[in-house]
Design a protein around this motif. Structure first.
Motif, PDB file in Angstrom:
ATOM      1  N   VAL A   1       0.645  -1.443  -0.104  1.00 57.07           N
ATOM      2  CA  VAL A   1      -0.033   0.134   0.077  1.00 57.07           C
ATOM      3  C   VAL A   1       0.868   1.128   0.063  1.00 57.07           C
ATOM      4  O   VAL A   1       0.411   2.299  -0.340  1.00 57.07           O
ATOM      5  N   LEU A   2       2.192   1.117   0.483  1.00 54.04           N
ATOM      6  CA  LEU A   2       2.849   2.346   0.373  1.00 54.04           C
ATOM      7  C   LEU A   2       3.837   2.553  -0.545  1.00 54.04           C
ATOM      8  O   LEU A   2       4.405   3.816  -1.250  1.00 54.04           O
TER       9      LEU A   2
ATOM     10  N   GLY B   1       1.070  12.222  -5.423  1.00 56.38           N
ATOM     11  CA  GLY B   1       0.040  11.525  -5.690  1.00 56.38           C
ATOM     12  C   GLY B   1      -1.148  12.321  -5.997  1.00 56.38           C
ATOM     13  O   GLY B   1      -1.250  13.346  -6.100  1.00 56.38           O
TER      14      GLY B   1
ATOM     15  N   GLU C   1      -3.549   6.156   3.764  1.00 55.41           N
ATOM     16  CA  GLU C   1      -4.005   6.768   2.343  1.00 55.41           C
ATOM     17  C   GLU C   1      -3.291   8.136   2.471  1.00 55.41           C
ATOM     18  O   GLU C   1      -3.093   8.761   1.307  1.00 55.41           O
TER      19      GLU C   1
ATOM     20  N   GLN D   1       0.173   7.952   1.280  1.00 57.69           N
ATOM     21  CA  GLN D   1       0.209   7.693  -0.286  1.00 57.69           C
ATOM     22  C   GLN D   1       0.302   8.828  -1.178  1.00 57.69           C
ATOM     23  O   GLN D   1       0.905   8.869  -2.274  1.00 57.69           O
TER      24      GLN D   1
ATOM     25  N   ARG E   1       1.012   7.307  -5.000  1.00 57.00           N
ATOM     26  CA  ARG E   1       0.314   6.684  -4.965  1.00 57.00           C
ATOM     27  C   ARG E   1      -0.888   7.923  -4.895  1.00 57.00           C
ATOM     28  O   ARG E   1      -0.805   9.075  -5.290  1.00 57.00           O
TER      29      ARG E   1
END
Length: 218
Positions: free
Chosen positions: A68-69, A97, A161, A164, A169
């Motif tokens: 996820v990272l 991101g 999140e 990210q 991301r």
């Protein structure tokens, strides 16, 4: 053999992303196992069930954070650097991101997006990816309970999140909702399993009556 693995890792599929983080997950798991075994040498009583759950949790958490990272393909580029010396192809970790605050379901209702198989797989994958996190929590810590699990299930994905955004991301509201759902479902599933495991054995009716008659005679 590496070429076959590389082809899968760079296929941009869920299995490819999973395979990419397996080596680092195994490495961290082995380091943790060696460390814990050295510590447990001094212990007289060892709760092996708890130790195994903690080991699996460390391995899972390592894989999860890498998925996820880090940017997709990061470890594949590292492996290419080790195998072929292509260090110039290593993907940068830090990059700005994007942000998506509109849920996919709402966009589908507006007709802006079609809920195809790929979208369904990504939504389902985000739920399943965080489900073990909630499942492991009751086995590795006593600080999480039915009251604070909802706050934890919201805060953990929110932090990830947010990170990210600066790791190339995206902050995605869909991920936040799916991760929250995965953690809560996993936690209450584990709580149910623990409750069943602690339930006392059922006493046969005949045996109970026999025992009561003995007590009565005494």
């Amino acid at each position: 053999m590496y070429h076959a693995f590389r082809r899968i890792m760079s296929s941009a599929t869920i299995f490819g992303y999973f395979l990419e983080v397996v080596p680092i997950t195994c490495l961290v798991g082995m380091v943790y196992a060696v460390f814990r075994l050295r510590v447990l040498r001094r212990s007289k009583r060892i709760a092996w069930g708890t130790e195994i759950m903690q080991f699996l949790f460390v391995c899972y958490l390592t894989g999860l954070l890498n998925l996820v990272l880090l940017p997709p393909g990061f470890w594949c580029s590292i492996f290419d650097g080790i195998a072929f010396g292509w260090w110039s192809e290593v993907k940068p970790v830090f990059a700005l991101g994007s942000v998506n605050l509109v849920p996919t379901l709402l966009r589908c209702l507006r007709g802006e997006l079609t809920l195809g198989s790929w979208v369904k797989e990504m939504l389902l994958g985000n739920i399943l990816m965080f489900l073990p996190l909630g499942f492991f929590l009751p086995f590795v810590t006593r600080r999480v309970n039915g009251k604070n699990i909802f706050a934890l299930a919201l805060c953990v994905p929110l932090v990830l999140e947010t990170l990210q955004i600066v790791l190339g991301r995206s902050f995605d509201i869909d991920d936040l909702l799916c991760n929250f759902l995965g953690i809560t479902v996993g936690y209450f599933s584990a709580a149910a399993v623990r409750r069943i495991g602690k339930r006392p054995a059922h006493t046969p009716p005949g045996k109970a009556r026999y025992g009561n008659s003995q007590d009565h005679n005494k």
